[in-house]
Design a protein around this motif. Structure first.
Motif, PDB file in Angstrom:
ATOM      1  N   GLY A  19      62.421  -8.425 -57.674  1.00  0.00           N
ATOM      2  CA  GLY A  19      63.354  -8.257 -56.555  1.00  0.00           C
ATOM      3  C   GLY A  19      62.728  -8.539 -55.207  1.00  0.00           C
ATOM      4  O   GLY A  19      63.420  -8.777 -54.225  1.00  0.00           O
ATOM      5  N   GLN A  20      61.394  -8.572 -55.148  1.00  0.00           N
ATOM      6  CA  GLN A  20      60.728  -8.817 -53.861  1.00  0.00           C
ATOM      7  C   GLN A  20      60.558 -10.310 -53.606  1.00  0.00           C
ATOM      8  O   GLN A  20      60.394 -11.084 -54.550  1.00  0.00           O
ATOM      9  CB  GLN A  20      59.336  -8.169 -53.856  1.00  0.00           C
ATOM     10  N   ALA A  21      60.602 -10.680 -52.325  1.00  0.00           N
ATOM     11  CA  ALA A  21      60.276 -12.056 -51.909  1.00  0.00           C
ATOM     12  C   ALA A  21      59.277 -11.968 -50.769  1.00  0.00           C
ATOM     13  O   ALA A  21      59.381 -11.086 -49.916  1.00  0.00           O
ATOM     14  CB  ALA A  21      61.536 -12.773 -51.451  1.00  0.00           C
ATOM     15  N   PHE A  22      58.284 -12.839 -50.803  1.00  0.00           N
ATOM     16  CA  PHE A  22      57.336 -12.929 -49.671  1.00  0.00           C
ATOM     17  C   PHE A  22      57.685 -14.155 -48.858  1.00  0.00           C
ATOM     18  O   PHE A  22      57.801 -15.248 -49.409  1.00  0.00           O
ATOM     19  CB  PHE A  22      55.897 -13.099 -50.200  1.00  0.00           C
ATOM     20  N   ARG A  23      57.845 -13.979 -47.568  1.00  0.00           N
ATOM     21  CA  ARG A  23      57.941 -15.145 -46.681  1.00  0.00           C
ATOM     22  C   ARG A  23      56.592 -15.874 -46.793  1.00  0.00           C
ATOM     23  O   ARG A  23      55.542 -15.236 -46.716  1.00  0.00           O
ATOM     24  CB  ARG A  23      58.178 -14.628 -45.254  1.00  0.00           C
ATOM     25  N   ILE A  24      56.606 -17.193 -46.983  1.00  0.00           N
ATOM     26  CA  ILE A  24      55.336 -17.917 -47.181  1.00  0.00           C
ATOM     27  C   ILE A  24      55.367 -19.232 -46.413  1.00  0.00           C
ATOM     28  O   ILE A  24      56.412 -19.873 -46.281  1.00  0.00           O
ATOM     29  CB  ILE A  24      55.064 -18.146 -48.690  1.00  0.00           C
ATOM     30  N   MET A  25      54.191 -19.616 -45.859  1.00  0.00           N
ATOM     31  CA  MET A  25      54.077 -20.869 -45.091  1.00  0.00           C
ATOM     32  C   MET A  25      53.259 -21.883 -45.894  1.00  0.00           C
ATOM     33  O   MET A  25      52.478 -21.502 -46.761  1.00  0.00           O
ATOM     34  CB  MET A  25      53.387 -20.633 -43.736  1.00  0.00           C
ATOM     35  N   THR A  26      53.432 -23.134 -45.532  1.00  0.00           N
ATOM     36  CA  THR A  26      52.712 -24.209 -46.221  1.00  0.00           C
ATOM     37  C   THR A  26      51.204 -23.958 -46.199  1.00  0.00           C
ATOM     38  O   THR A  26      50.639 -23.662 -45.139  1.00  0.00           O
ATOM     39  CB  THR A  26      53.001 -25.560 -45.538  1.00  0.00           C
ATOM     40  N   GLY A  27      50.583 -24.032 -47.367  1.00  0.00           N
ATOM     41  CA  GLY A  27      49.127 -23.851 -47.456  1.00  0.00           C
ATOM     42  C   GLY A  27      48.716 -22.416 -47.701  1.00  0.00           C
ATOM     43  O   GLY A  27      47.536 -22.146 -47.939  1.00  0.00           O
ATOM     44  N   ALA A  28      49.666 -21.481 -47.653  1.00  0.00           N
ATOM     45  CA  ALA A  28      49.325 -20.055 -47.864  1.00  0.00           C
ATOM     46  C   ALA A  28      49.184 -19.782 -49.362  1.00  0.00           C
ATOM     47  O   ALA A  28      49.838 -20.424 -50.182  1.00  0.00           O
ATOM     48  CB  ALA A  28      50.413 -19.171 -47.272  1.00  0.00           C
ATOM     49  N   PRO A  29      48.320 -18.800 -49.729  1.00  0.00           N
ATOM     50  CA  PRO A  29      48.126 -18.488 -51.144  1.00  0.00           C
ATOM     51  C   PRO A  29      49.372 -17.864 -51.764  1.00  0.00           C
ATOM     52  O   PRO A  29      50.084 -17.111 -51.111  1.00  0.00           O
ATOM     53  CB  PRO A  29      46.953 -17.495 -51.138  1.00  0.00           C
ATOM     54  N   ILE A  30      49.598 -18.200 -53.021  1.00  0.00           N
ATOM     55  CA  ILE A  30      50.758 -17.669 -53.756  1.00  0.00           C
ATOM     56  C   ILE A  30      50.431 -16.243 -54.220  1.00  0.00           C
ATOM     57  O   ILE A  30      49.373 -16.018 -54.821  1.00  0.00           O
ATOM     58  CB  ILE A  30      51.037 -18.544 -55.001  1.00  0.00           C
ATOM     59  N   GLY A  70      45.499 -19.483 -44.638  1.00  0.00           N
ATOM     60  CA  GLY A  70      44.266 -18.834 -44.172  1.00  0.00           C
ATOM     61  C   GLY A  70      44.215 -17.367 -44.508  1.00  0.00           C
ATOM     62  O   GLY A  70      43.147 -16.750 -44.413  1.00  0.00           O
ATOM     63  N   ASP A  71      45.370 -16.769 -44.907  1.00  0.00           N
ATOM     64  CA  ASP A  71      45.378 -15.338 -45.284  1.00  0.00           C
ATOM     65  C   ASP A  71      44.688 -15.128 -46.625  1.00  0.00           C
ATOM     66  O   ASP A  71      44.590 -16.057 -47.434  1.00  0.00           O
ATOM     67  CB  ASP A  71      46.825 -14.825 -45.422  1.00  0.00           C
ATOM     68  N   ASN A  72      44.249 -13.884 -46.855  1.00  0.00           N
ATOM     69  CA  ASN A  72      43.771 -13.520 -48.196  1.00  0.00           C
ATOM     70  C   ASN A  72      44.940 -13.562 -49.169  1.00  0.00           C
ATOM     71  O   ASN A  72      46.106 -13.492 -48.756  1.00  0.00           O
ATOM     72  CB  ASN A  72      43.195 -12.101 -48.187  1.00  0.00           C
ATOM     73  N   ILE A  73      44.609 -13.616 -50.461  1.00  0.00           N
ATOM     74  CA  ILE A  73      45.671 -13.585 -51.476  1.00  0.00           C
ATOM     75  C   ILE A  73      46.398 -12.244 -51.365  1.00  0.00           C
ATOM     76  O   ILE A  73      45.766 -11.181 -51.385  1.00  0.00           O
ATOM     77  CB  ILE A  73      45.086 -13.781 -52.887  1.00  0.00           C
ATOM     78  N   PRO A  74      47.741 -12.270 -51.170  1.00  0.00           N
ATOM     79  CA  PRO A  74      48.467 -11.009 -50.916  1.00  0.00           C
ATOM     80  C   PRO A  74      48.601 -10.155 -52.179  1.00  0.00           C
ATOM     81  O   PRO A  74      48.265 -10.602 -53.272  1.00  0.00           O
ATOM     82  CB  PRO A  74      49.835 -11.508 -50.451  1.00  0.00           C
ATOM     83  N   LEU A  75      49.126  -8.953 -51.987  1.00  0.00           N
ATOM     84  CA  LEU A  75      49.365  -8.029 -53.111  1.00  0.00           C
ATOM     85  C   LEU A  75      50.365  -8.655 -54.073  1.00  0.00           C
ATOM     86  O   LEU A  75      51.174  -9.485 -53.678  1.00  0.00           O
ATOM     87  CB  LEU A  75      49.937  -6.708 -52.569  1.00  0.00           C
ATOM     88  N   PRO A  76      50.361  -8.223 -55.335  1.00  0.00           N
ATOM     89  CA  PRO A  76      51.304  -8.791 -56.303  1.00  0.00           C
ATOM     90  C   PRO A  76      52.760  -8.488 -55.914  1.00  0.00           C
ATOM     91  O   PRO A  76      53.047  -7.460 -55.301  1.00  0.00           O
ATOM     92  CB  PRO A  76      50.944  -8.093 -57.613  1.00  0.00           C
ATOM     93  N   LEU A  77      53.651  -9.411 -56.282  1.00  0.00           N
ATOM     94  CA  LEU A  77      55.094  -9.201 -56.090  1.00  0.00           C
ATOM     95  C   LEU A  77      55.622  -8.314 -57.217  1.00  0.00           C
ATOM     96  O   LEU A  77      55.144  -8.421 -58.351  1.00  0.00           O
ATOM     97  CB  LEU A  77      55.827 -10.529 -56.214  1.00  0.00           C
ATOM     98  N   THR A  78      56.614  -7.504 -56.915  1.00  0.00           N
ATOM     99  CA  THR A  78      57.332  -6.834 -58.012  1.00  0.00           C
ATOM    100  C   THR A  78      58.757  -7.364 -58.018  1.00  0.00           C
ATOM    101  O   THR A  78      59.205  -7.971 -57.033  1.00  0.00           O
ATOM    102  CB  THR A  78      57.341  -5.299 -57.834  1.00  0.00           C
TER     103      THR A  78
END
Ligand code: AMP
Ligand code: MG
Length: 390
Positions: free
Chosen positions: A94-105, A84-92
């Motif tokens: 070394g970074q990892a985003f915690r992500i839940m099922t159904g969330a935008p990549i 349900g979140d907006n598409i997050p900022l780009p990864l650079t």
């Protein structure tokens, strides 16, 4: 007999009967209804996907969105993204985003790590659900003629539809005929039997997607029948009668249709259920089924279902191994009542008297043989059958 009966075909095959019926389509009008009301109706148009499904790249697991070329040991969790979140900022890197099922990549992320594997776990590219990978916008999601079952209804919702065009339910009058018929709940007198065909036919019509109107049983009198035909032809899209279509002296459904209606076929090469008649009464199609309860049921399944409805709502065509011998018939397809047991293959046996007056044979068994004309079924033969859905 009036001249019009010359057009009537006698002793037709099932295929020919279906062809003649198809010249008088019952599913002609279309209405659009909410998905929640459309269960078991028939989709009347090809349905286009209004969106890409899924509409955006998203995660199929709970875990981390990562860059697959990064060293797993260098990953640092910088943020979280939920369904349900907006598409997050780009990864650079070394970074990892915690992500839940159904969330935008997040942009730049090309792999997911499962939460079970920990943040330094294996990066897997196959857990991303890509935009449009199920169905693409403007492609056909569901074909015209499909049954609207729980899955196809969910599919329509998932591609953006709130309503679906379906065929308007045809109004079907059911007229049992016979002097001997008594409504259950009343005392049987000598020579009388309980009327049961209207009960089965009404349930069959309802399942077929029609709206059944059951008429009280009509006496074997030409005048009474004519009157009820006149009434029902004004209010219904189809008239189904039971009884009175055979060779008997009081088989007045046949007589009336042949002498005063437009008869189109009489007698079909099938057993049970040989003598059905079909014709038009003042613009309304009339199909006269034989009175024997098994016959009327089996004619409904084989002639009316493909015409009025969708066979998948009633049976599956299968091949079975015979465990009981079955008697065939000269020049007729034979629908014996059989019971199918799924073993290493589907095995069919018979348990009761097969008479067409014995409706219990339809209760004890769950299928019908489709024995070709002039063929007996022997134990060990593999034959066609209809596995009935109840
Ligand atoms: P008919 O087709 O009128 O010659 O009827 C054939 C057999 O089916 C007879 O034994 C009838 O008594 C029986 N029958 C006819 N109509 C019904 C009905 N509505 N319910 C139960 N049995 C029926
Ligand atoms: Mg009768």
């Amino acid at each position: 007999m009036k001249g019009i009966a010359i057009n009537m075909e006698e002793n037709v095959t099932i295929d020919r009967a279906l062809e003649i019926l198809s010249y008088h389509p019952l599913l002609t009008r279309v209405e659009s209804i909410p998905l929640l009301q459309a269960h078991n109706r028939i989709c009347a148009e090809d349905m286009i996907s209004l969106v890409d499904s899924p509409p955006f790249d998203n995660s199929s697991v709970d875990g981390w969105a990562v860059i697959s070329s990064d060293n797993p040991m260098d990953r640092v969790e910088v943020s979280s993204v939920f369904a349900g979140d907006n598409i997050p900022l780009p990864l650079t890197s070394g970074q990892a985003f915690r992500i839940m099922t159904g969330a935008p990549i997040p942009e730049n992320a090309d792999a997911l790590v499962m939460i079970e594997d920990g943040i330094n776990g294996k990066a897997r590219t196959n857990f991303i659900r890509f935009k449009g990978e199920n169905i693409q916008r403007n492609s056909i999601a569901l074909r015209k003629g499909s049954i609207l079952n729980p899955s196809s209804l969910a599919l329509l919702a998932s591609v953006g539809h709130s309503k679906v065009p379906v065929y308007v339910k045809p109004k079907v009058s059911i007229i049992p005929t016979g002097n001997e018929l008594i409504t259950p709940g009343n005392q049987l007198n000598e020579g009388q039997i309980y009327e049961s065909n209207s009960i089965s036919l009404s349930a069959l019509v309802d399942r077929a997607g029609g709206e059944s109107i059951v008429i009280n049983s009509v006496q074997d009198k030409l005048h009474d029948l004519r009157e009820i035909f006149d009434q029902c032809s004004k209010t219904s899209d189809l008239i189904i009668t039971s009884g009175g279509v055979s060779m008997g002296d009081r088989d007045f459904v046949r007589k009336l249709l042949i002498d005063e209606g437009q008869p189109l076929f009489w007698k079909v090469k099938m057993r049970p259920g040989g003598p059905p008649i079909f014709g038009i009464w003042k613009g309304t199609p009339v199909i006269g089924l034989p009175g024997n309860p098994v016959s009327s049921h089996i004619v409904f399944l084989n002639l009316i279902v493909p015409w009025l409805s969708h066979p998948d709502l009633f049976y599956r065509k299968i091949r079975v191994l015979l465990n009981s011998p079955l008697k065939g018939a000269t020049n007729k397809v034979v629908f014996r009542r059989i019971d199918i047991e799924p073993r290493d293959q589907l095995v069919a046996s018979t348990y009761t008297h097969q008479g067409s007056g014995n409706i219990q044979s339809m209760v004890v068994h769950n299928a019908l043989s489709v024995l070709p004309p002039n063929t007996n079924g022997e134990i060990g033969d593999i034959i066609d059958a209809l596995w009935l859905i109840d």
